[in-house]
Design a protein around this motif. Structure first.
Motif, PDB file in Angstrom:
ATOM      1  N   ALA A 101       1.054   4.034  -2.938  1.00 24.04           N
ATOM      2  CA  ALA A 101       0.708   5.430  -2.630  1.00 24.04           C
ATOM      3  C   ALA A 101       1.804   6.368  -3.104  1.00 24.04           C
ATOM      4  CB  ALA A 101       0.456   5.589  -1.142  1.00 24.04           C
TER       5      ALA A 101
ATOM      6  N   ARG B  49      -5.952   2.371  -0.023  1.00 25.97           N
ATOM      7  CA  ARG B  49      -6.573   1.269   0.725  1.00 25.97           C
ATOM      8  C   ARG B  49      -8.017   1.056   0.277  1.00 25.97           C
ATOM      9  NH1 ARG B  49      -5.672   3.125   5.495  1.00 25.97           N
ATOM     10  NH2 ARG B  49      -3.539   2.298   5.517  1.00 25.97           N
TER      11      ARG B  49
ATOM     12  N   GLU C 227       0.833  -1.205   0.000  1.00 25.98           N
ATOM     13  CA  GLU C 227       0.000   0.000   0.000  1.00 25.98           C
ATOM     14  C   GLU C 227       0.868   1.256   0.000  1.00 25.98           C
ATOM     15  OE1 GLU C 227      -2.724   0.108   3.203  1.00 25.98           O
ATOM     16  OE2 GLU C 227      -3.919  -1.596   2.521  1.00 25.98           O
ATOM     17  N   ARG C 228       1.886   1.254   0.854  1.00 24.68           N
ATOM     18  CA  ARG C 228       2.752   2.424   0.960  1.00 24.68           C
ATOM     19  C   ARG C 228       3.472   2.696  -0.359  1.00 24.68           C
ATOM     20  NH1 ARG C 228       6.871   2.814   5.892  1.00 24.68           N
ATOM     21  NH2 ARG C 228       4.863   3.151   6.920  1.00 24.68           N
TER      22      ARG C 228
ATOM     23  N   SER D 124      -2.853   9.295  -1.534  1.00 25.10           N
ATOM     24  CA  SER D 124      -2.738   9.022  -0.098  1.00 25.10           C
ATOM     25  C   SER D 124      -3.016   7.542   0.199  1.00 25.10           C
ATOM     26  CB  SER D 124      -3.719   9.891   0.687  1.00 25.10           C
ATOM     27  OG  SER D 124      -5.049   9.475   0.462  1.00 25.10           O
ATOM     28  N   ARG D 125      -2.450   7.043   1.276  1.00 25.78           N
ATOM     29  CA  ARG D 125      -2.640   5.640   1.641  1.00 25.78           C
ATOM     30  C   ARG D 125      -4.095   5.273   1.916  1.00 25.78           C
ATOM     31  NH1 ARG D 125       1.608   2.957   5.650  1.00 25.78           N
ATOM     32  NH2 ARG D 125       0.305   1.196   5.043  1.00 25.78           N
TER      33      ARG D 125
END
Length: 226
Positions: free
Chosen positions: A42, A53, A38-39, A48-49
């Motif tokens: 992003a 998500r 996810e990071r 943005s995370r």
């Protein structure tokens, strides 16, 4: 103000989904390949995370990815059944759509005729004939006949050897159930006998590679004619 922020968040989530799909396409990823974390997504996609998500959650709900605890995020084989089920769920809420759903089903099964003729072999047709024979078994219950009717059309679409047609089979079966519970299908003795006879005629036409005949028979069968 809260509604506006919610709409903007959803828009960002949809854009993130598109960016993730673009990432998959650009990197020529396929089913089984692992996506970045996810990071990492992003950072790479400049989103943005929380939005990433949300987008990943959407893709997972659509059956396009799977999250494996401790292992990562992986691509799955596309399965359109989920999408078509959602579509049917919405359409079934309005009875005025029944005619269009039936039309869709007729077009679907007619489109299957050519690939069936091209790919089906003797063993395939024997399997269909066996299903028809079983549907004529003495003492067969109404519910068992319905199940065999479902199976006949499922097997028929499966003979296309086309993944999309096979996945749509589940949606077609859902229509069967909808039609039956809405009393749109004739299940009297005469109706059952007509269904069995039409199934045999359809299979014979396919075996004879009579494309136009099979399409005509399918249309009449699905429309409750003949």
């Amino acid at each position: 103000m809260e509604r506006i922020l919610e709409d903007e968040y959803r828009m960002l989530s949809r854009l993130a989904c598109d960016k993730i799909r673009g990432y998959v396409s650009d990197n020529r990823l396929k089913a089984g390949d692992r996506l970045p974390t996810e990071r990492a997504l992003a950072e790479q996609l400049e989103v943005s995370r929380p939005v990433i998500r949300e987008a990943l959650g959407t893709l997972e709900a659509l059956g396009l990815i799977v999250k494996r605890q401790g292992k990562g995020i992986f691509l799955k084989e596309p399965n359109f059944t989920v999408l078509f089920h959602e579509m049917m769920g919405v359409w079934q809420q309005d009875e005025k759509n029944a005619g269009q759903v039936l039309q869709f089903r007729v077009l679907l099964e007619q489109a299957a005729v050519t690939p069936i003729i091209e790919h089906a072999d003797d063993a395939d047709y024997e399997r269909l004939h066996a299903l028809i024979d079983e549907s004529e078994r003495e003492g067969l219950s109404h519910s068992d006949f319905i199940k065999l009717d479902y199976r006949f059309h499922s097997e028929l679409l499966g003979l296309t050897r086309n993944v999309l047609f096979i996945q749509l089979t589940d949606v077609v079966n859902k229509y069967f159930h909808w039609a039956e519970t809405s009393n749109r299908t004739d299940r009297s003795i005469d109706g059952i006998q007509r269904t069995v006879r039409q199934h045999r005629e359809i299979v014979r036409s396919l075996q004879a590679k009579d494309k136009e005949g099979a399409e005509r028979l399918l249309k009449a069968h699905l429309a409750g004619e003949g």
